[in-house]
Design a protein around this motif. Structure first.
Motif, PDB file in Angstrom:
ATOM      1  N   GLY A 180      23.690  57.230  35.915  1.00 12.51           N
ATOM      2  CA  GLY A 180      22.849  57.986  36.826  1.00 12.51           C
ATOM      3  C   GLY A 180      22.878  57.416  38.228  1.00 12.51           C
ATOM      4  N   GLY A 181      23.093  58.293  39.216  1.00 18.84           N
ATOM      5  CA  GLY A 181      23.133  57.839  40.597  1.00 18.84           C
ATOM      6  C   GLY A 181      24.224  56.816  40.816  1.00 18.84           C
ATOM      7  N   ASP A 182      23.860  55.729  41.459  1.00 22.96           N
ATOM      8  CA  ASP A 182      24.814  54.654  41.725  1.00 22.96           C
ATOM      9  C   ASP A 182      24.631  53.501  40.753  1.00 22.96           C
ATOM     10  OD1 ASP A 182      25.908  56.032  43.822  1.00 22.96           O
ATOM     11  OD2 ASP A 182      24.696  55.049  45.363  1.00 22.96           O
ATOM     12  N   THR A 183      24.169  53.778  39.534  1.00 23.54           N
ATOM     13  CA  THR A 183      23.971  52.725  38.543  1.00 23.54           C
ATOM     14  C   THR A 183      24.956  52.896  37.395  1.00 23.54           C
ATOM     15  OG1 THR A 183      22.280  53.947  37.321  1.00 23.54           O
ATOM     16  CG2 THR A 183      21.540  52.557  39.130  1.00 23.54           C
ATOM     17  N   PHE A 184      25.229  51.781  36.692  1.00 24.87           N
ATOM     18  CA  PHE A 184      26.272  51.767  35.677  1.00 24.87           C
ATOM     19  C   PHE A 184      25.850  50.925  34.479  1.00 24.87           C
ATOM     20  CE2 PHE A 184      28.043  51.741  39.947  1.00 24.87           C
ATOM     21  CZ  PHE A 184      28.844  52.880  39.950  1.00 24.87           C
ATOM     22  N   LYS A 185      26.425  51.231  33.339  1.00 22.87           N
ATOM     23  CA  LYS A 185      26.422  50.353  32.186  1.00 22.87           C
ATOM     24  C   LYS A 185      27.742  49.600  32.183  1.00 22.87           C
ATOM     25  CE  LYS A 185      22.441  51.501  30.352  1.00 22.87           C
ATOM     26  NZ  LYS A 185      21.317  50.514  30.326  1.00 22.87           N
ATOM     27  N   VAL A 186      27.690  48.316  31.842  1.00 18.68           N
ATOM     28  CA  VAL A 186      28.867  47.462  31.935  1.00 18.68           C
ATOM     29  C   VAL A 186      29.093  46.742  30.609  1.00 18.68           C
ATOM     30  CG1 VAL A 186      29.931  45.512  33.139  1.00 18.68           C
ATOM     31  CG2 VAL A 186      28.443  47.084  34.390  1.00 18.68           C
ATOM     32  N   GLY A 187      30.331  46.707  30.162  1.00 24.20           N
ATOM     33  CA  GLY A 187      30.705  45.919  28.991  1.00 24.20           C
ATOM     34  C   GLY A 187      31.917  45.070  29.302  1.00 24.20           C
ATOM     35  N   LEU A 188      31.912  43.828  28.859  1.00 26.21           N
ATOM     36  CA  LEU A 188      33.037  42.931  29.082  1.00 26.21           C
ATOM     37  C   LEU A 188      33.571  42.425  27.754  1.00 26.21           C
ATOM     38  CD1 LEU A 188      30.807  41.941  31.636  1.00 26.21           C
ATOM     39  CD2 LEU A 188      33.059  41.165  32.358  1.00 26.21           C
ATOM     40  N   LYS A 189      34.885  42.408  27.639  1.00 26.11           N
ATOM     41  CA  LYS A 189      35.543  41.879  26.453  1.00 26.11           C
ATOM     42  C   LYS A 189      36.756  41.088  26.922  1.00 26.11           C
ATOM     43  CE  LYS A 189      37.288  43.180  21.872  1.00 26.11           C
ATOM     44  NZ  LYS A 189      36.336  42.269  21.186  1.00 26.11           N
ATOM     45  N   GLY A 190      36.680  39.769  26.734  1.00 31.43           N
ATOM     46  CA  GLY A 190      37.778  38.928  27.179  1.00 31.43           C
ATOM     47  C   GLY A 190      37.720  37.578  26.517  1.00 31.43           C
ATOM     48  N   GLN A 191      38.573  36.665  26.972  1.00 32.04           N
ATOM     49  CA  GLN A 191      38.551  35.313  26.440  1.00 32.04           C
ATOM     50  C   GLN A 191      39.194  34.343  27.416  1.00 32.04           C
ATOM     51  OE1 GLN A 191      40.770  35.549  22.740  1.00 32.04           O
ATOM     52  NE2 GLN A 191      42.652  34.876  23.731  1.00 32.04           N
ATOM     53  N   TYR A 192      38.784  33.079  27.289  1.00 30.71           N
ATOM     54  CA  TYR A 192      39.384  32.014  28.075  1.00 30.71           C
ATOM     55  C   TYR A 192      40.748  31.658  27.490  1.00 30.71           C
ATOM     56  CZ  TYR A 192      34.928  31.144  30.451  1.00 30.71           C
ATOM     57  OH  TYR A 192      33.790  31.267  31.212  1.00 30.71           O
ATOM     58  N   ALA A 193      41.504  30.890  28.253  1.00 32.24           N
ATOM     59  CA  ALA A 193      42.837  30.490  27.804  1.00 32.24           C
ATOM     60  C   ALA A 193      42.775  29.647  26.536  1.00 32.24           C
ATOM     61  CB  ALA A 193      43.544  29.716  28.915  1.00 32.24           C
ATOM     62  N   ASP A 194      41.641  28.950  26.320  1.00 29.29           N
ATOM     63  CA  ASP A 194      41.530  28.136  25.111  1.00 29.29           C
ATOM     64  C   ASP A 194      41.043  28.935  23.904  1.00 29.29           C
ATOM     65  OD1 ASP A 194      38.831  28.545  25.551  1.00 29.29           O
ATOM     66  OD2 ASP A 194      38.343  26.442  25.896  1.00 29.29           O
ATOM     67  N   GLY A 195      40.886  30.245  24.065  1.00 27.65           N
ATOM     68  CA  GLY A 195      40.478  31.108  22.962  1.00 27.65           C
ATOM     69  C   GLY A 195      38.996  31.401  22.894  1.00 27.65           C
ATOM     70  N   THR A 196      38.176  30.730  23.695  1.00 33.51           N
ATOM     71  CA  THR A 196      36.743  30.982  23.700  1.00 33.51           C
ATOM     72  C   THR A 196      36.463  32.414  24.147  1.00 33.51           C
ATOM     73  OG1 THR A 196      36.332  28.674  24.287  1.00 33.51           O
ATOM     74  CG2 THR A 196      34.513  30.227  24.590  1.00 33.51           C
ATOM     75  N   PRO A 197      35.665  33.185  23.402  1.00 34.40           N
ATOM     76  CA  PRO A 197      35.401  34.574  23.794  1.00 34.40           C
ATOM     77  C   PRO A 197      34.528  34.673  25.040  1.00 34.40           C
ATOM     78  CG  PRO A 197      34.080  33.979  21.880  1.00 34.40           C
ATOM     79  CD  PRO A 197      35.025  32.839  22.117  1.00 34.40           C
ATOM     80  N   PHE A 198      34.698  35.750  25.753  1.00 37.86           N
ATOM     81  CA  PHE A 198      33.899  36.058  26.938  1.00 37.86           C
ATOM     82  C   PHE A 198      33.488  37.521  26.812  1.00 37.86           C
ATOM     83  CE2 PHE A 198      33.296  37.231  31.432  1.00 37.86           C
ATOM     84  CZ  PHE A 198      32.516  36.179  31.882  1.00 37.86           C
TER      85      PHE A 198
END
Length: 526
Positions: A235-253
């Motif tokens: 709505g408007g200028d607002t957003f829902k955000v999701g992140l899926k990633g990981q560090y080089a050592d395998g730790t999830p982000f």
């Protein structure tokens, strides 16, 4: 910017509250901005012939700047305004009286909370303004000459002892501020700037930011990471955000949250990563986002962030960004729209493409033993991006940042400790003999007394401890320490030493760390 701030817009507690509000989407129950201006602001700011309001209509600021102004009205003038109305007003003012992207260039470090930045203002701004707060705070606002002069008068009226403080009592500060600084600031940071009008006319609709974004990042003390950020409209200028990633050592982000867009490009978000809230302060333009993410309670714990919309063609990063001549290594190319054969320049051979997608290409490289040291342009098909460093040996190690501030805290109090976080940068010499940056290397870390006084006061013993394998310094507790001379606190003056191993040869670099007292005043723009 490394100083205990004496002049600020709000108390520490209010600053934290309003900063959180800046990153949150507005409530639908809030009054609209015009109603707030008329019913609340107009009690002190008089209407003008062109429909504007005195003072307010003659300034342009970032979202944080407007937030600080409203907080100052609350703390100094008793303004009564709810959180929802404050969010609405900041949004409106940032959208209609904000700064163009070009006007924030070079000073975004203050918005991104890069508090160990050593500013390089080479004019009176450094001494006349930068002794109490960052020069960036000045550079992130726009006013006509009359408003700059009123700001000078406000400073002296609000802090009447100002002229007796350091770098003020040795000069005629008030006359210098009015006669020299006001014309300088009005010329350098004018209210009327074609860049803002051009941006307002050309800024894309916020809906253009919806979609998936491939991102790359680097966190000191942890390393490189990559992943995908999904953005959906809310709505408007607002957003829902999701992140899926990981560090080089395998730790999830991984995590999710929300964000809001100000001024057509100023992205501010809150995301929860493994139970920790991180702020997002990005500049979002076209198919690119860039900025910093940092913990809400510990802004020193943050990561550089760069992203490209999936579908756009952009090479964001090479992780890691170096290879030693005569050796093999595995690197990952991070970006968007990656297609074609990756190439790494003279003397570097692709042994194997381990995996490939439009967002990520993992390859095994081999650098020839006689490969010349220096930087290579990396390409994927016709797309070019960051460089790959080829090196034969490391010539020097630099501690980054070279100068940093950590702060004691806790110890029974509510103010958290501020850590020091460091990287070890390896540097080499190219075929032309000129130095070039190889990249961030693993290191062993320690601290030593910076000088004889620090040695005498046993600062290494009391000021805190360095995590040997991470480059993270955790300062001591706040408050008097009976074990120290005169029961003083755990402040200290330390030398930071990083040791990097290069084929059995240890090279060291040094930095400077001041461990000082708590931050009592912590406004959104330092």
């Amino acid at each position: 910017m490394n100083r205990t701030l004496r002049a600020g817009a709000s108390s520490g507690l209010l600053a934290l509250a309003v900063c959180a509000a800046l990153h949150a989407p507005p409530s639908l129950a809030a009054r609209d901005a015009q109603a707030i201006l008329t019913q609340t602001c107009q009690g002190c700011h008089t209407p003008e012939a062109d429909g504007g309001l005195s003072r307010i209509s003659h300034q342009r600021k970032t979202p944080e700047g407007w937030l600080m102004s409203i907080a100052r009205m609350q703390t100094m003038h008793g303004l009564q305004i709810g959180d929802d109305d404050r969010r609405t007003l900041v949004k409106y003012l940032a959208d209609t009286q904000g700064l163009a992207p070009s006007e924030t260039d070079g000073v975004r470090y203050a918005l991104e909370r890069r508090l160990n930045t050593v500013e390089t203002f080479d004019d009176p701004t450094r001494q006349m303004c930068g002794r109490c707060h960052s020069g960036a705070r000045v550079a992130l606002q726009r006013r006509p000459a009359q408003e700059w002069e009123r700001l000078v008068n406000f400073h002296l009226g609000q802090w009447p002892s100002l002229e007796y403080q350091a770098l003020s009592r040795d000069r005629d500060w008030f006359d210098l501020a009015r006669q020299d600084m006001v014309p300088l600031l009005a010329k350098r940071y004018p209210l009327d700037n074609p860049a803002w009008k051009t941006w307002q006319a050309s800024a894309p609709n916020s809906a253009a930011l919806v979609g998936d974004w491939s991102f790359s990042g680097h966190m000191p003390g942890k390393g490189e990471l990559a992943g995908v950020m999904s953005v959906s409209a809310d709505g408007g200028d607002t957003f829902k955000v999701g992140l899926k990633g990981q560090y080089a050592d395998g730790t999830p982000f991984n995590g999710d949250g929300s964000a809001i867009l100000y001024s057509g490009y100023e992205w501010r978000g809150n995301v929860n990563i493994d139970g920790v809230t991180l702020r997002q302060v990005f500049a979002a333009q076209g198919d690119a986002m860039q900025g910093r993410m940092f913990e809400a309670e510990h802004d020193e714990r943050g990561l550089d962030f760069v992203a490209a919309r999936q579908g756009a063609q952009r090479l964001l990063a090479v992780q890691p960004g170096y290879v030693k001549a005569g050796s093999e290594t595995e690197v990952t190319l991070v970006g968007s729209g990656l297609a074609g054969t990756p190439a790494f320049g003279n003397g570097v051979e692709v042994v194997e493409v381990v995996s490939q997608s439009p967002q990520r290409i993992k390859v095994r490289l081999k650098a020839a033993a006689n490969a010349e040291p220096g930087l290579r342009t990396v390409s994927v098909g016709t797309l070019q991006g960051p460089s790959l460093s080829v090196y034969r040996k490391i010539d020097a190690v630099k501690v980054v940042p070279a100068f940093a501030v950590a702060r004691i805290g806790e110890g029974g109090g509510s103010t958290p400790k501020v850590q020091g976080r460091f990287d070890a940068e390896a540097w080499g010499k190219g075929a032309d003999g000129k130095p070039y940056r190889i990249g961030v290397f693993p290191a062993q870390w320690k601290v030593e007394a910076f000088d004889d006084r620090a040695r005498e006061d046993e600062d290494v013993k009391f000021a805190g401890r360095m995590q040997a394998d991470a480059g993270v310094f955790v300062p001591g507790d706040a408050g008097p320490n009976p074990a120290r001379k005169m029961s003083t606190n755990n402040a200290g003056n330390l030398k930071v030493i990083a040791a990097v191993d290069d084929a059995g040869t240890s090279l060291t670099g040094e930095g400077h760390l001041i461990v000082t007292v708590q931050r009592w005043n912590n406004p959104p723009i330092p």
